[in-house]
Scaffold this motif. Structure first.
Motif, mmCIF file in Angstrom:
data_model
loop_
_atom_site.group_PDB
_atom_site.id
_atom_site.type_symbol
_atom_site.label_atom_id
_atom_site.label_comp_id
_atom_site.label_asym_id
_atom_site.label_seq_id
_atom_site.Cartn_x
_atom_site.Cartn_y
_atom_site.Cartn_z
ATOM 1 N N ASN A 1 0.792 -1.227 0.000
ATOM 2 C CA ASN A 1 0.000 0.000 0.000
ATOM 3 C C ASN A 1 0.824 1.277 0.000
ATOM 4 N N ASN A 2 2.132 1.161 0.058
ATOM 5 C CA ASN A 2 2.998 2.333 0.066
ATOM 6 C C ASN A 2 3.694 2.414 -1.296
ATOM 7 N N ASP A 3 3.398 3.485 -2.036
ATOM 8 C CA ASP A 3 3.937 3.616 -3.394
ATOM 9 C C ASP A 3 5.461 3.636 -3.421
ATOM 10 N N LEU A 4 6.087 4.330 -2.486
ATOM 11 C CA LEU A 4 7.549 4.408 -2.470
ATOM 12 C C LEU A 4 8.166 3.036 -2.231
ATOM 13 N N ILE A 5 7.596 2.271 -1.303
ATOM 14 C CA ILE A 5 8.105 0.922 -1.033
ATOM 15 C C ILE A 5 7.880 0.030 -2.248
ATOM 16 N N MET A 6 6.715 0.137 -2.879
ATOM 17 C CA MET A 6 6.432 -0.711 -4.042
ATOM 18 C C MET A 6 7.321 -0.350 -5.231
ATOM 19 N N ILE A 7 7.620 0.923 -5.397
ATOM 20 C CA ILE A 7 8.560 1.319 -6.464
ATOM 21 C C ILE A 7 9.928 0.719 -6.167
ATOM 22 N N THR A 8 10.348 0.788 -4.903
ATOM 23 C CA THR A 8 11.640 0.210 -4.507
ATOM 24 C C THR A 8 11.655 -1.293 -4.743
ATOM 25 N N ILE A 9 10.591 -1.984 -4.325
ATOM 26 C CA ILE A 9 10.518 -3.432 -4.528
ATOM 27 C C ILE A 9 10.481 -3.760 -6.014
ATOM 28 N N THR A 10 9.775 -2.958 -6.793
ATOM 29 C CA THR A 10 9.712 -3.194 -8.235
ATOM 30 C C THR A 10 11.090 -3.044 -8.870
ATOM 31 N N VAL A 11 11.817 -2.005 -8.482
ATOM 32 C CA VAL A 11 13.179 -1.809 -8.999
ATOM 33 C C VAL A 11 14.062 -2.980 -8.583
ATOM 34 N N LEU A 12 13.960 -3.395 -7.307
ATOM 35 C CA LEU A 12 14.741 -4.546 -6.837
ATOM 36 C C LEU A 12 14.338 -5.818 -7.572
ATOM 37 N N ALA A 13 13.056 -5.963 -7.890
ATOM 38 C CA ALA A 13 12.588 -7.139 -8.645
ATOM 39 C C ALA A 13 13.189 -7.144 -10.045
ATOM 40 N N ILE A 14 13.241 -5.985 -10.683
ATOM 41 C CA ILE A 14 13.821 -5.893 -12.029
ATOM 42 C C ILE A 14 15.318 -6.193 -11.987
#
Length: 180
Positions: free
Chosen positions: A147-160
């Motif tokens: 639910n936190n956009d900043l955390i999800m962006i970080t996780i998405t970058v880490l996933a990539i």
């Protein structure tokens, strides 16, 4: 194989898996189940689920998919094909939202097993993977990660980044397998 190599595979796969879960959750492919149990039964279900996810599933899945399926397939098809088929079967077992991440994890576990010729190595890596994934899930009881956009962006970058590292490692290991 050094422990840090196995640990790196696990951590990279955890980030990739969470990225794939976020993707599946954000497009409403898979929703999380919630149980409304009596409080005392809820604790028992939690402990049973944790034991099943962190110990029983990794041990049984590695024995079935690497110990049996991969080994049997290697007798009739090239090693690379056996890895792909057993990993695809492993991915399909994990459901629609997790097929891709489980397939990639299956590839990594196959390579660990083939390189070490020891089923305990992928079992240990699988246990670590499930432990870290479960710990993240239960520590995030307020759903901050999703639910936190900043955390999800970080996780998405880490996933990539994790996907890139996994694919690069698989490319290198694939060449190793061709020589076997």
């Amino acid at each position: 194989i050094e422990f840090r190599y196995v640990f790196l595979i696990v951590i990279v796969n955890v980030f990739f898996s969470y990225g794939m879960l976020y993707l599946a959750n954000s497009i409403n492919i898979e929703s999380f189940l919630s149980f409304n149990l009596i409080p005392s039964l809820k604790n028992l279900a939690f402990i049973g689920g944790l034991i099943g996810t962190v110990l029983i599933s990794p041990i049984s899945e590695e024995i079935i998919f690497r110990g049996i399926i991969l080994n049997r397939l290697k007798l009739v098809v090239p090693v690379n094909v056996a890895i792909l088929i057993s990993s695809l079967c492993f991915g399909v077992l994990h459901g629609y939202g997790s097929i891709v991440s489980a397939f990639v994890f299956g590839l990594c576990m196959c390579i660990l097993y083939i390189k070490t010729d020891n089923i305990l190595v992928p079992v240990a890596a699988h246990i670590m993977n499930n432990f870290f994934a479960e710990a993240l899930f239960y520590l995030d009881k307020d759903a901050i990660l999703f639910n936190n956009d900043l955390i999800m962006i970080t996780i998405t970058v880490l996933a990539i980044i994790s996907l890139y590292l996994i694919l690069n490692s698989l490319k290198i290991e694939w060449k190793f397998l061709d020589k076997k």
